[in-house]
Every structure is written in C-alpha cells, then in structure tokens.
Design an enzyme around this catalytic site. Structure first.
Site, PDB file in Angstrom:
ATOM      1  N   GLN A   1       0.872 -10.342  -5.607  1.00 42.91           N
ATOM      2  CA  GLN A   1       0.500 -11.762  -5.645  1.00 42.91           C
ATOM      3  C   GLN A   1       1.442 -12.582  -6.530  1.00 42.91           C
ATOM      4  O   GLN A   1       1.335 -13.796  -6.591  1.00 42.91           O
ATOM      5  CB  GLN A   1      -0.950 -11.929  -6.120  1.00 42.91           C
ATOM      6  CG  GLN A   1      -1.979 -11.283  -5.203  1.00 42.91           C
ATOM      7  CD  GLN A   1      -2.037 -11.926  -3.818  1.00 42.91           C
ATOM      8  OE1 GLN A   1      -1.568 -13.054  -3.603  1.00 42.91           O
ATOM      9  NE2 GLN A   1      -2.613 -11.202  -2.850  1.00 42.91           N
TER      10      GLN A   1
ATOM     11  N   THR B   1       0.846  -1.202   0.000  1.00 45.67           N
ATOM     12  CA  THR B   1       0.000   0.000   0.000  1.00 45.67           C
ATOM     13  C   THR B   1       0.880   1.251   0.000  1.00 45.67           C
ATOM     14  O   THR B   1       0.620   2.204  -0.741  1.00 45.67           O
ATOM     15  CB  THR B   1      -0.962  -0.019   1.198  1.00 45.67           C
ATOM     16  OG1 THR B   1      -1.758  -1.202   1.098  1.00 45.67           O
ATOM     17  CG2 THR B   1      -1.881   1.185   1.203  1.00 45.67           C
TER      18      THR B   1
ATOM     19  N   HIS C   1       4.422  -9.877   3.633  1.00 41.09           N
ATOM     20  CA  HIS C   1       3.562 -10.822   4.366  1.00 41.09           C
ATOM     21  C   HIS C   1       2.714 -11.706   3.462  1.00 41.09           C
ATOM     22  O   HIS C   1       2.019 -12.604   3.929  1.00 41.09           O
ATOM     23  CB  HIS C   1       2.661 -10.082   5.364  1.00 41.09           C
ATOM     24  CG  HIS C   1       1.549  -9.297   4.752  1.00 41.09           C
ATOM     25  ND1 HIS C   1       0.265  -9.760   4.730  1.00 41.09           N
ATOM     26  CD2 HIS C   1       1.529  -8.090   4.144  1.00 41.09           C
ATOM     27  CE1 HIS C   1      -0.512  -8.852   4.151  1.00 41.09           C
ATOM     28  NE2 HIS C   1       0.243  -7.825   3.783  1.00 41.09           N
TER      29      HIS C   1
ATOM     30  N   CYS D   1     -17.889  -9.922   2.857  1.00 38.36           N
ATOM     31  CA  CYS D   1     -19.173 -10.225   3.492  1.00 38.36           C
ATOM     32  C   CYS D   1     -19.359  -9.316   4.690  1.00 38.36           C
ATOM     33  O   CYS D   1     -18.595  -9.400   5.635  1.00 38.36           O
ATOM     34  CB  CYS D   1     -19.201 -11.664   3.979  1.00 38.36           C
ATOM     35  SG  CYS D   1     -19.148 -12.826   2.651  1.00 38.36           S
TER      36      CYS D   1
END
Ligand code: PLP
Length: 759
Positions: A191, A71, A213, A338
């Site tokens: 990724q 980020t 991480h 969710c």
C-alpha cells in the site's frame, strides 16, 4: 460515470500502462531468455524496467525480482527466512526463533508464516505484535520481545485503515539488537508503493514485496526486494530465470505495464503530490460528514495515507451503506469482510480495540494517487446525494425530510419478524411484534415520519422473554395515541383499530399460547392479510408445550383462522427462518401433513395436540429458546429460476404483460439510473424487499402465466423474492441473474461483458 473508490483493493490500469502491455504482446513479444534479436529486445525492456524500479525505490544494491504479486513475494520471503532459521537451529543455535507479525497485517503474512512453519516441520512460536488504538505497533511490546525474535513482519501501511507504520521506530529497535541476533525484517510495501518513501536500504529492511495492480499496473505482476546478504530460497525452480531466484518465463506484458507506471511516477506525470492528495481527502471528509452527521473515523487521519478513509456510521450497517453507494455508482468496500448473511467484524479494527459497533459496520473508501479534481468533485457530489437519500428514508440522525410511508413493512432479526403498518392518509401506524433490537431504529423512524402510533401489538406473550412493546411506547410518548393498552397492546374497549384507509381487527387463536391472537388487516376491498403470530409459520407450526400454551384449543384456532382468511389468504408470520416472507394455509397444508389433516377435518383436538407435541420433540428444539417457537420439517426451496439480461430482453418482447420489479430499497432506487431496455419502462415497478409482502396480494391475483421478473443489485434479494412467489404458487417468477451489477451501461460494454461471460 463509475466513481471507483476502492483503490486499496485494486486500481484501474493507467492508459500508458495498457498501451505498453499491448505493445509487449503485439510487437515486442519475445522471451527475454532467447538470444535472438526478438529475445534481446524483451530482455532490454525488462532490464530497463528493473532499473527504473530501482530508481523509484532508491536502491543502490539488493536484488529486485519480478514475480506475480505481493502474495508470492511474501511466500518467497517467509520461506527464505524460515529456511535460514531452520539451518541456524540445525547448527545448534536455538536462540531467537520466534516469528513476530503485526496484528493488522494482510492475511497473506500470518497465513504464509503458519503454512511454511508447518510444512517445514519447524514448529517455531508465532506471535502477533499488538497495535494501539491508533493502529500503530506497540513498540514497548516489540522491544521486550525482540531478543527472542528470528523474523519480524510489519507492513508499511495498512490496507484497511491506511495507518502508516512507524518504520523508523521499528528499525531503531532492530538496530539495538546484537549483530548476530538482529532478526530478519519483512516489510509489506504493497500500500506504500508510489505513496511513501520506504528507504529500504537505510532501514536495513531484508524483504519488501509489492503488487503492480495496487498502483495502476495490471494484476499478475509484482516485485520483491531482497537485501544483499539476506538469506534466499527460491519458491520455484526450473529454467533459471531471474538469476535462478524465480524460475518461469517472465510476465513481459505485466513488466512493460509496470514500467510505464514507474515512468509516470518518476516523471511526476499522472500522479498528484502529497499536499494535493491531502486536500482531496479533506474534501471527501467534509462531504462524508455532511452526508452522515454522526459518522466516526476509525483511524487518526494524521497517521494515515491520505488516500484511505475508514469510517463507521452508528446505526447503519456496512451492508446498507455499501448497497446505497453501489446504487449511486460509487464503489467502496466493507472495511470488514461481509458475508452474504452477516457482517464479520474486521480483525484489523478489532486489533485496534474498537467496539463491535465500529468493527462490524466499517466502510473503506480509498482512491489512487492518479485521482484528479473532477473525480473528487463528482465523488463528493455522489456522497452528498447518498446523504439526501438517507434523509428521505428517515435513516439520518438529523434534517430528515421523509417521503410519507404507506403500507406494510417487514423487519427481520435472526428469523423473527416485526411488522409496521402505516397509513399515509391519516398519518397513523401500528407496530406488530416489536423486537428489542429494532426499538431504536423504529423510534427514530416514528419520530422522523411524525406519524401517530396507534398501538404496539404483540401476537402473544412470550414464555421466555418480555415484549419490547412497552419500551417502544416509552421511547415515543409524544406520538402515542389510543386508550390504555391491554397485555398485548390492543387499546381497551375498541373493536377495530382505525388507521385511515385500512384498519385492524382481532381474532383469538389460542394454542401456541393461551392468549395468542391474529390481527386481520382490512381495507375497502376486503381482507388484505393476517398477522398470524406463531400459529402457522412458513414450514412449521407453533409449539404448544409451554406452561401457558393451550394445546387442546390449537385445532379450533386453526379452523377459526381458516374461516377468517380462507385457504389463500396471506399470513404474515412472526417467524420466517428462510426468507419466505409470507404464506397461506393452502401452501402450508401442502407441506405439512398434520396441518393438511387439521384443515380437512380429519383429526380431533386431542390427537392434534399429541402429534404437535411429538413434532416439537422430534425437531429437538430447546424447550424455551426465544427463537425456538415452531415444530416442523424444513422443506426444500424450489430452485430459483434465473434469467440473463438477454432472457429478460426476449421476455419483454415476447410477453408484453411481463412485470419487472426492482426490489432494492428506496434509497438505492433513488440513487441509481437504470439503462434503457426496450419495453422496460412500461413493465417496471419498484417494491423494496422490505415491502414485498405488501405487494404479494396483487401479484398473486395475476393470471398464472404472467411473468414476474425481480431484480436487485447482485441477484440475492431478487432470488428470494422470486422463490417466495413460486412457493406461494406463482410459478412464472424469475430473478435477474447477477442483478444490476452485470447490467451493462453502454452498447460496447454490453458486447464485451457478453463476450467475457461466454468464456
Ligand atoms: N499486502 C497488502 C497490504 C495488501 O493490501 C494486499 C492486497 O490486498 C496484499 C498484501 C496481497 O496482494 P496480492 O493479492 O496482489 O498478492
């Protein structure tokens, strides 16, 4: 053993990385800017890790900065690029200033673009690059837009789907732009690190951020590659660390740990090669297909990282699957975010043009390249066990072998309740107040159980929509039993509807509508509960201003209901807006003054009707909305009484008659093993939240001081159960804070979790 299949969110720390971090904190704790020996040692370590990172990323030139994570790397790259575009525009060159980003980028990219664009006062146009059904960028679109572009952001591999971008295709399009108008290019490599060769220099990528991480290093350490000649503006300034490109004392333990991971990568230890990872994926795919025969993969495997599987199971919400996997100690993630109440569709899958059935129910399963044979074998075994649990609960599309259902089950859709009463002794059941959204699921359940469907009943006809009872009957003609149904579904000429050990009778309660009835459920011990429709709901009374309402009959109906069920008889309503499950006339009378006066005989029918109309108008409800059935003020929920695990331990010791109730669904209960807790086995019972109302009568009959402690996975469902009990008058009802998720597995974990929670 926990099976952690959420590596795209974060990974555990590799043992050698942990050891390196500890050593950097313990012995080599120097500040790399210090010029004494301790500092020099730290600098040497940092230089060695940077050199290793360069080798792993196959870099000859360019700058490689240590920073806190991707980020921060993205902010730095975006700030740098936007500042350069600002300077170019200020010099009078207004060509090629559009900011392009892939529609499936991690939110950090579009948010950083918006933020810095606004903060720098640039107001440059921002456009999302569409992706195809396969998740890859639309290169024709990009080709057309590139002449206007000043910055292009395209991730190397997607975190939700694992789809690998066609970076060569994009590079070719960028290379085709005139030299002075070649846009800057940011490639999010998070990724891809350790899984794909990025060829940053060959592809002339300007910026590439990484997070440690995501590849077995701890959180808080990352890398940013910046091409030689790419514009750069520091995000933070100060002591001049990292060649003044990123000030602030370096995170040396993180750098040391990242160094150990990179060493493992370089040396080929610890990490599996691409062929092995593909074979692991094939095994997981097969296990998933066996467990969920109608599963759909949401991205083509041939284009994906072998370590990411994104799928949906039609008919099964992501939340249900996640709860089930979690119970089996398998950690997966919702491909979509969710929220507690409703699944939000995944913007990544939406951008790919997948239908809502897939975008709202997607699940992501991701493993890291350090996974081994045993881990994958255990993961496959657990996935198959999840499939078995679904079959026992009639939730699979084939090969179900159900556990026979018995008792009352509640289904809720947007606050509307549907009830299923099943009797295992004669394998008969009744559905009360069916809902169209549930028909498919109920029909599947009925077929799977093979119970006879004695009736599909409505508690009243609706002003604004047709009942779905007939559709449900037509879905399972082979199971239908009983005579011709009347308008509300009651079999003609029957006084009582026999189910086996229990039976139903009818009570006319006109008011809300002129045909409203309550269904009374009896067994050998007496009246168990009343399915009371909309006459008295938790926190509200039914409306009586529909054309086919009978307002003047309302008061009498309440009195008739009171005579039949008594002040404390359970009412199972047709609506429940805020998880109250069931209610009683006495509980409602205490909250609703008009009902209190009605029951006390202090009001006449006409005055009651007038006040009820006034209440409906006050509530400002639309006159005929399907869910706007009641009138009344929402009452404040009593705060949940939460117990810690220590609190539960103490309670079990102090009050041996404590009841501990697992309110998770049966498939979760079947899959999970609860840890030992002295006294727990004796106190434990299992009542899924959907069956809570069935157990209420027996709990409400307990002495008031009997502690009832509910628990679930995270503490949400158990808080609802505990509040429902308190509202119904059982004050000694508690929820176990944090649920089984915080329930430590071993004594050592117990101590460390306790310590962590104390901080
Ligand atoms: N980019 C991608 C593709 C990611 O998956 C993530 C994390 O999920 C990020 C960026 C942000 O990384 P971090 O939160 O470590 O800064």
């Amino acid at each position: 053993m926990e099976i952690y299949l959420d590596a795209n969110a974060t990974t555990p720390v590799l043992p050698q990385a942990r050891a390196a971090a500890l050593a950097a904190m313990d012995q080599d704790f120097g500040n790399p800017s210090s010029i004494h020996s301790t500092g020099l040692k730290a600098r040497a370590l940092m230089d060695a890790v940077r050199a290793r990172a360069r080798r792993v990323l196959q870099l000859e030139g360019g700058r490689l900065l240590f920073l806190s994570g991707a980020t921060e790397g993205i902010q730095t790259a975006v700030l740098s690029a936007l500042n350069a575009l600002r300077e170019r525009r200020a010099s009078g060159d207004t060509r090629a200033l559009t900011l392009l980003y892939g529609a499936t980028e991690h939110k950090a990219v579009p948010e950083a673009l918006k933020h810095w664009n606004q903060l720098l006062g640039l107001d440059l146009p921002l456009r999302a690059i569409p992706v195809g059904r396969d998740g890859r960028h639309d290169l024709d679109w990009l080709r057309a837009e590139l002449p206007q572009a000043g910055l292009v952001c395209t991730m190397a591999a997607n975190n939700e789907t694992g789809v690998i971008s066609d970076l060569d295709g994009i590079a070719a399009l960028l290379d085709a732009q005139p030299g002075d108008l070649r846009p800057l290019w940011l490639v999010d490599g998070v990724q891809a690190l350790g899984k794909l060769a990025l060829r940053l220099e060959a592809r002339r990528i300007d910026y590439a951020p990484f997070s440690g991480h995501k590849l077995y290093a701890p959180k808080g350490i990352g890398l940013l590659y910046v091409r030689d000649g790419a514009p750069f503006t520091p995000l933070q300034v100060g002591g001049g660390q990292e060649g003044a490109l990123r000030s602030g004392t370096e995170n040396m333990s993180g750098i040391a740990a990242l160094g150990a991971v990179l060493a493992a990568l370089e040396e080929g230890r610890s990490f599996r090669d691409a062929a092995t990872l593909a074979q692991f994926r094939a095994r997981l795919t097969q296990a998933l297909q066996e467990a969920f025969p109608n599963l759909q993969f949401n991205a083509p495997q041939a284009l994906c990282l072998p370590t990411t599987l994104n799928f949906s199971v039609p008919g099964l919400p992501a939340r249900l699957l996640m709860d089930m996997f979690d119970a089996a100690d398998v950690r997966v993630s919702g491909g979509s975010a969710c929220s507690a109440a409703k699944a939000q569709p995944s913007y990544v899958l939406e951008a790919m043009g997948l239908p809502p059935s897939q975008t709202t129910s997607a699940l992501r399963l991701s493993f890291g390249p350090a996974a081994d044979e045993d881990f994958i074998a255990e993961a496959c075994a657990r996935i198959r066990a999840c499939g078995e649990a679904l079959r026992e609960n009639c939730l699979s599309i084939e090969d179900n072998h159900p556990l026979p259902a018995d008792g009352v089950t509640r289904f809720v859709v947007d606050g509307a309740c549907c009830w299923l009463v099943a009797d295992a002794s004669r394998r008969r059941c009744v559905v009360i107040d069916p809902l169209p959204q549930l028909n498919e699921r109920l029909a599947q359940w009925l077929r799977c159980q093979g119970y006879q469907l004695a009736a599909v009943l409505d508690t009243h006809t609706h002003a604004d929509h047709e009942s779905s009872a007939q559709a449900l009957r037509e879905a399972v003609p082979e199971l239908l039993q009983g005579g011709t149904p009347d308008l509300l579904g009651w079999p003609a000429a029957q006084q009582r509807l026999e189910l086996g050990r229990c039976w139903l009778t009818r009570l006319a309660i006109p008011g809300h509508t002129d045909d409203s009835v309550a269904y009374l459920l009896h067994d050998e011990h007496g009246l168990r509960m009343a399915f009371s429709g909309d006459i008295v709901m938790p926190g509200q009374l039914g409306r009586s201003d529909f054309p086919h309402s009978a307002p003047l009959a309302y008061l009498d109906s309440i009195k008739r209901l009171a005579a039949a069920v008594g002040p404390h008889g359970l009412l199972a309503p047709a609506h429940d807006e805020d998880h109250r499950f069931a209610t009683t006339l006495s509980a409602e009378a205490a909250q609703q003054p008009l009902l209190g006066r009605a029951l006390a005989g202090q009001i006449e029918a006409a005055a009651f009707a007038a006040e009820l109309t006034a209440l409906s108008e006050q509530a400002g409800l639309p006159r005929c909305g399907p869910m706007a059935c009641g009138a009344g003020a929402a009452t404040q929920a009593p705060p949940p009484q939460a117990l810690s695990l220590d609190g539960l331990r103490a309670l079990l010791e102090r009050a041996p008659h404590t009841c501990v109730v697992d309110v998770r669904e049966p498939y979760e209960q079947r899959l999970s093993q609860l840890p030992e807790l002295p006294g727990l086995a004796r106190a434990l019972s299992a009542v899924p939240l959907s069956r809570l109302v069935d157990a209420l009568p027996q709990w409400l009959a307990l002495p008031a001081e009997t502690p009832l402690v509910f628990f679930c996975r995270s503490g949400n469902r158990s808080a609802q159960a505990a509040q429902a009990l308190r509202r119904l008058g059982h004050e000694a009802a508690y929820t176990l804070a944090g649920g089984v998720a915080l329930w430590p597995r071993t004594a050592a974990a117990d101590a460390s979790l306790d310590a962590a929670l104390l901080v």
